[in-house]
Scaffold this active site. Sequence first.
Site, PDB file in Angstrom:
ATOM      1  N   GLU A  83     -18.244   7.277  34.461  1.00 29.85           N
ATOM      2  CA  GLU A  83     -18.440   6.789  33.093  1.00 29.85           C
ATOM      3  C   GLU A  83     -19.370   7.688  32.301  1.00 29.85           C
ATOM      4  O   GLU A  83     -19.179   8.231  31.208  1.00 29.85           O
ATOM      5  CB  GLU A  83     -18.475   5.493  32.773  1.00 29.85           C
ATOM      6  CG  GLU A  83     -18.787   4.985  31.397  1.00 29.85           C
ATOM      7  CD  GLU A  83     -17.837   4.016  30.826  1.00 29.85           C
ATOM      8  OE1 GLU A  83     -17.681   3.064  31.458  1.00 29.85           O
ATOM      9  OE2 GLU A  83     -17.189   4.283  29.874  1.00 29.85           O
ATOM     10  N   ASP A  84     -20.697   7.467  32.873  1.00 27.39           N
ATOM     11  CA  ASP A  84     -22.064   7.983  32.285  1.00 27.39           C
ATOM     12  C   ASP A  84     -22.569   9.388  32.658  1.00 27.39           C
ATOM     13  O   ASP A  84     -23.339   9.883  32.074  1.00 27.39           O
ATOM     14  CB  ASP A  84     -22.981   6.838  32.469  1.00 27.39           C
ATOM     15  CG  ASP A  84     -22.677   5.609  31.762  1.00 27.39           C
ATOM     16  OD1 ASP A  84     -21.757   5.630  31.116  1.00 27.39           O
ATOM     17  OD2 ASP A  84     -23.221   4.443  32.255  1.00 27.39           O
TER      18      ASP A  84
END
Length: 716
Positions: A83-84
């Site tokens: 995600e990051d």
Amino acid sequence: MSKNRDDIKFEDILEKVNKYIDDEEQIKVIKKAYEFAREKHDGQYRKSGEAYIYHPMNVALILTTVCADYETISAGFLHDVLEDCDCSTEEMEEYFGKSITKLVQGVTKLSKIHFSTENEYLIDYYKKIIVGMSEDVRVIIIKLCDRLHNMRTLWAIPEDRQKVKAHEALDILAPIAHHLGIHKIKSELEDLSLRYLKPDVFYDIAEKLNKTKIERDKTVYDMQKEVTDLLIEYHIPHEIKGRAKSIYSIYNKLDKGKKFSDIYDLLALRILVKTEQECYLALGLIHSKFRPLPKRFKDYVAMPKPNMYQSLHTTVFGIDGYLFEIQIRTYEMDEVAENGIASHWSYKENGSKITANIQTTTEQKLQFFKSIIDLSHDKMSSEEFVNSVRDEVLNNNIYCFTPKGDVIELPKGATPIDFAYKIHTKVGETTVGAIVNNNIVPLSYELQDNDIVKINTSKNSTPSKEWINIVKATATKNKIKSFFTKNEREIYIERGKYILEKELRKQKIGFNEFINETNIFTICQDTKLDDLEDIYLNIGNGKFTGNGIINIINKQDDDVTPKIVKIADKDIDADIIVSGIDKVKVNLANCCNPVFGDPIVGYISKGNGIKVHRLHCHNLEMLEDRTLDVKWNTNINKRYMTSLLIHTNDSNNHMLDLIKLISSINVNVDGIKTMGKAEKIIYEVECYVTGLEQLNKLILSINNYEYVEKVERTMR
Ligand code: MN
């Protein structure tokens, strides 16, 4: 437990892992996951100011407390990478394989929630959790640990976000942890939520607990010593732990109207022994020395809770007049009580078997999981589904017992019918009465926590439609509803079979001779029905007549029988085509005067050929089993006689008007006469139309006159 440590080291985690994982290869993967995550998160910081990597490290550390397997711990390290960070699924798969990557994807999906209103947000959230759980429950366990660490560091985010997150933890995640039996995580999530949602209450309870702590600690210590001496005297090896009640559980009791000083179980002991037998031996000894408080004894050993929790509970008058809540259980039961489903992690098996194990246990042993899966099979909107899961499965449950002591988990407000269906659909469907705690109760009775329920059934009994309004659980409602739709279907099938049999007898065709594979295939092809059952169903519900079905086969036979010539529609010079028959006398019935385009049905009259009626002609009702399919021949241009009654609210004579109008749309008038009272004249018109289309146009035009009240086709 030290919270929010930012000085955590990988070695600390490894030390915990080493306690229960000894496979070198698995340890290598965990190390690789940590290093990969550290590299990917390099340069990122959390709101609390610490380097980002401390978050996944803490999540992995929490995962070791429930003895997660190596794949889950690795996924714990990696859970925010997709995600990051700049990392693709393909890259992760290349390094860690499909299984770990899938876990990370599952967690990532959970945090990507789109919403516009609060409700939509919750619906989306729930659905993802539930779907995630049914695919791999380990995803949810990672999510719980992720959220727990976020809750521990919640002080770092703005106040309004704190409340949202705390609500979510309390309303969704804590109940799921509870149902998965992961008490440790559930309890900490609850306490942390309360701290942010109701800080006043939280700190008030904490302070009161603190004030009395020294006194309580001494009392607990003394009591512990007495119990230990007693058990040693009788040679029962054991361990005793004083235990703190969680602030949230105290708050819950206060919230239910109890006073702080009344809360019995502020003083609590837990006794761990080796065997189930020793649980009862220890209990007997304790009861013989300390008088038990009536009605406080619970045997969850013989009757485990639906989340698999097992323990003996009793409250006794202990030393110094204090009440002690005592739990007695084996080490194994204690492991289940703390870690729930996570205690079913099995490390000895390799690879995919680990998943299968914890996943199958979830599916087989947890009632709430079955309930959710049950609900997901029913046809309902996402919103209904999510509401049912939240209100009836996860929250506000009561626990009732069968006479044998099995626990049945039900939503609050449930009735004996819900109870019966929960045992088995067949039990539900044949319920005739219920006995609760030895009293006969009506089926609408609202069950209470701990009720012992005996369901009386009768083999030939069936549900009542009324029940749909009485029962509480959505799943029960749906089961009752589906009984009725299924049952109606069965009635139609039976009726259809009966009609066909009768028709075959009449036509002197043997039933077994007719119902053969070739014929069924031919009929299905012709009618687009699925199978024999479907054929019966569609005769039974009136879509086909028995004769119509038989004629499909007869028509086929025509091909090989030279004496009957098959004629294409366009060659027939009759108004009506009777399927399969070409030389038959056909008349239009003069009771309902069908016109071209009307839905019609044929009736086999005695010695006078076939009479064609409008489908809804009331003369037909009695004659059902002598009807057959007929249709209009679209290649004939003819006019059909019809008669109309025109009701007016006028005493003036409009006959001329009407004739003019009727002729203007090219309808031939055969006769018109007046009837009825002088102030409201009714006209009866007999005319010839080309078909339904023209007739409808005519009726519409007549209706346009202001003095016309209504126009109807006559039916005798
Ligand atoms: Mn996270």
